[in-house]
Motif scaffolding. Structure first.
Motif, short mmCIF file in Angstrom:
data_model
loop_
_atom_site.label_atom_id
_atom_site.label_comp_id
_atom_site.label_asym_id
_atom_site.label_seq_id
_atom_site.Cartn_x
_atom_site.Cartn_y
_atom_site.Cartn_z
N VAL A 59 0.85 -1.19 0.00
CA VAL A 59 0.00 0.00 0.00
C VAL A 59 0.88 1.24 0.00
O VAL A 59 1.94 1.27 0.65
CB VAL A 59 -0.92 0.02 1.25
CG1 VAL A 59 -1.92 1.17 1.15
CG2 VAL A 59 -1.64 -1.31 1.41
N SER A 60 0.45 2.25 -0.70
CA SER A 60 1.22 3.49 -0.81
C SER A 60 1.14 4.28 0.50
O SER A 60 0.28 5.14 0.68
CB SER A 60 0.67 4.35 -1.96
OG SER A 60 1.42 5.55 -2.08
N THR A 61 2.03 3.96 1.42
CA THR A 61 2.10 4.62 2.72
C THR A 61 3.55 5.02 3.00
O THR A 61 4.47 4.63 2.29
CB THR A 61 1.62 3.69 3.85
OG1 THR A 61 2.50 2.55 3.91
CG2 THR A 61 0.19 3.21 3.60
N GLU A 62 3.72 5.74 4.10
CA GLU A 62 5.07 6.11 4.51
C GLU A 62 5.92 4.88 4.81
O GLU A 62 7.13 4.87 4.57
CB GLU A 62 5.02 7.01 5.74
CG GLU A 62 4.45 8.40 5.49
CD GLU A 62 4.44 9.26 6.74
OE1 GLU A 62 5.20 8.94 7.68
OE2 GLU A 62 3.68 10.24 6.77
N LEU A 63 5.29 3.82 5.33
CA LEU A 63 6.03 2.59 5.64
C LEU A 63 6.65 2.01 4.37
O LEU A 63 7.81 1.58 4.37
CB LEU A 63 5.10 1.56 6.29
CG LEU A 63 4.60 1.84 7.70
CD1 LEU A 63 3.68 0.72 8.16
CD2 LEU A 63 5.77 1.99 8.67
N LEU A 64 5.86 1.96 3.30
CA LEU A 64 6.37 1.41 2.05
C LEU A 64 7.46 2.29 1.46
O LEU A 64 8.51 1.79 1.02
CB LEU A 64 5.23 1.24 1.04
CG LEU A 64 5.63 0.62 -0.30
CD1 LEU A 64 6.04 -0.84 -0.10
CD2 LEU A 64 4.50 0.71 -1.31
N ARG A 65 7.23 3.58 1.48
CA ARG A 65 8.23 4.49 0.91
C ARG A 65 9.55 4.43 1.68
O ARG A 65 10.63 4.61 1.10
CB ARG A 65 7.68 5.92 0.88
CG ARG A 65 6.55 6.10 -0.14
CD ARG A 65 6.13 7.55 -0.27
NE ARG A 65 5.31 7.99 0.84
CZ ARG A 65 3.99 7.83 0.91
NH1 ARG A 65 3.34 7.23 -0.07
NH2 ARG A 65 3.31 8.29 1.95
N ALA A 66 9.47 4.12 2.96
CA ALA A 66 10.68 4.08 3.78
C ALA A 66 11.59 2.91 3.42
O ALA A 66 12.80 2.97 3.64
CB ALA A 66 10.31 4.00 5.26
N VAL A 67 11.01 1.82 2.89
CA VAL A 67 11.83 0.64 2.57
C VAL A 67 12.05 0.48 1.07
O VAL A 67 12.78 -0.43 0.64
CB VAL A 67 11.19 -0.66 3.13
CG1 VAL A 67 11.02 -0.57 4.63
CG2 VAL A 67 9.87 -0.98 2.45
N ALA A 68 11.46 1.34 0.26
CA ALA A 68 11.52 1.17 -1.19
C ALA A 68 12.95 1.22 -1.73
O ALA A 68 13.23 0.66 -2.80
CB ALA A 68 10.66 2.23 -1.89
N GLY A 69 13.84 1.85 -1.00
CA GLY A 69 15.22 1.94 -1.47
C GLY A 69 16.03 0.68 -1.27
O GLY A 69 17.17 0.58 -1.75
N ARG A 70 15.46 -0.30 -0.57
CA ARG A 70 16.20 -1.54 -0.30
C ARG A 70 15.91 -2.60 -1.37
O ARG A 70 14.74 -2.89 -1.65
CB ARG A 70 15.81 -2.11 1.05
CG ARG A 70 16.02 -1.19 2.23
CD ARG A 70 15.60 -1.90 3.51
NE ARG A 70 15.70 -1.05 4.68
CZ ARG A 70 15.39 -1.45 5.91
NH1 ARG A 70 14.94 -2.68 6.11
NH2 ARG A 70 15.50 -0.62 6.93
N PRO A 71 16.93 -3.21 -1.96
CA PRO A 71 16.68 -4.30 -2.91
C PRO A 71 15.84 -5.43 -2.30
O PRO A 71 15.09 -6.11 -3.02
CB PRO A 71 18.09 -4.78 -3.25
CG PRO A 71 18.95 -3.58 -3.06
CD PRO A 71 18.35 -2.87 -1.87
N SER A 72 15.92 -5.63 -0.99
CA SER A 72 15.17 -6.71 -0.35
C SER A 72 13.66 -6.46 -0.36
O SER A 72 12.88 -7.34 -0.01
CB SER A 72 15.64 -6.89 1.10
OG SER A 72 15.57 -5.67 1.82
N SER A 73 13.24 -5.25 -0.77
CA SER A 73 11.81 -4.94 -0.83
C SER A 73 11.21 -5.27 -2.19
O SER A 73 10.03 -4.98 -2.42
CB SER A 73 11.58 -3.46 -0.53
OG SER A 73 12.05 -2.63 -1.60
N ALA A 74 11.97 -5.90 -3.06
CA ALA A 74 11.53 -6.10 -4.45
C ALA A 74 10.18 -6.78 -4.57
O ALA A 74 9.35 -6.40 -5.40
CB ALA A 74 12.59 -6.91 -5.22
N LEU A 75 9.91 -7.81 -3.73
CA LEU A 75 8.65 -8.53 -3.85
C LEU A 75 7.43 -7.65 -3.59
O LEU A 75 6.33 -7.96 -4.03
CB LEU A 75 8.61 -9.74 -2.92
CG LEU A 75 9.31 -11.01 -3.40
CD1 LEU A 75 9.08 -12.14 -2.41
CD2 LEU A 75 8.83 -11.43 -4.78
#
Length: 261
Positions: A179-195
């Motif tokens: 979901v487009s939230t601050e939580l998602l945006r905070a981890v989007a820079g990590r390759p481990s968030s790809a899924l």
């Protein structure tokens, strides 16, 4: 008597959206958040009566205090356990603090909230905002997914136990994709968030709020958003060998879509 709704993690994002929707439905909304100022900001703009209270969901005593305060305002008929954190890392890279905090907030926080709610509710709905990641293994989100799987299992067991005890309280589990939230945006820079970015698109907060509100008062105990992603995630549980081969390829798609990749 006034219908009262409690929302945890109501300072922003999905929690703030659910608080607004419940206020629109005529509830006196008790907005809670570990950030008390954020909870107050949400409460201040609701169309109906609202109360803001600070709440660290890791503290069971604090949950009980909120429950008693809510019960003093009227009949607690809705309790939303929404507070959560999102961390992504390879399973062996997660720090001690990440592991502990993730389970304390996502799992124990939800359990403490449910227990406090059951103590003061005579009837109504407990809505637990869980996650698509709770339905099956999610590489890159192993700790997060495990915390949500436990939260989902508890939600379903509690729902069944309350039914067996003939208590008119239903426990709903909402499992949205990213979901487009601050939580998602905070981890989007990590390759481990790809899924998190392998779906056709990231869900909007309003979509998740509408799905959650639609569950209240319905016969539906579990909702996955979107439904087809739930079936795909469950496949990884029943066919682990297949998942081990296919998931890395799927993750590469998400890596190409990941913001900032």
């Amino acid at each position: 008597m006034t219908d009262v709704a409690v929302v945890t993690g109501g300072g922003r994002g999905i929690g703030a959206g659910l608080a607004r929707a419940l206020s629109d439905r005529g509830h006196h909304v008790v907005v809670t958040d570990v950030d008390g100022a954020a909870a107050q900001r949400t409460a201040d703009v609701l169309p109906g009566p609202a109360t803001a209270l600070p709440l660290d969901v890791r503290d069971p005593g604090a949950h009980r205090a909120v429950a008693l305060a809510a019960a003093d305002l009227g009949d607690v008929t809705v309790w939303v356990n929404n507070a959560g954190i999102l961390s992504t890392a390879a399973a062996w890279d997660a720090t001690d603090d990440e592991v502990t905090s993730t389970f304390e907030i996502n799992t124990l926080g939800l359990i403490h909230g449910c227990r406090a709610a059951v103590d003061v509710m005579r009837r109504g709905d407990i809505l637990n905002v869980v996650s698509l990641s709770g339905l099956g293994p999610t590489p890159g989100l192993a700790v997060y997914g495990a915390s949500k799987a436990a939260a989902l299992s508890y939600s379903q067991a509690l729902h069944t136990e309350l039914g067996g005890a003939r208590r008119p309280i239903r426990v709903r589990a909402l499992c949205p994709d990213a979901v487009s939230t601050e939580l998602l945006r905070a981890v989007a820079g990590r390759p481990s968030s790809a899924l998190l970015f392998t779906g056709p698109r990231v869900l909007e907060v309003d979509e998740v709020v509408a799905a959650g509100i639609a569950m209240i008062g319905s016969k539906r105990q579990l909702r996955v958003l979107p439904a087809w992603r739930g079936w795909l995630t469950r496949t990884q549980s029943v066919l682990p060998g297949f998942a081990r081969v296919v998931t890395p390829a799927v993750a590469r798609i998400g890596e190409r879509r990941r913001p900032g990749a």
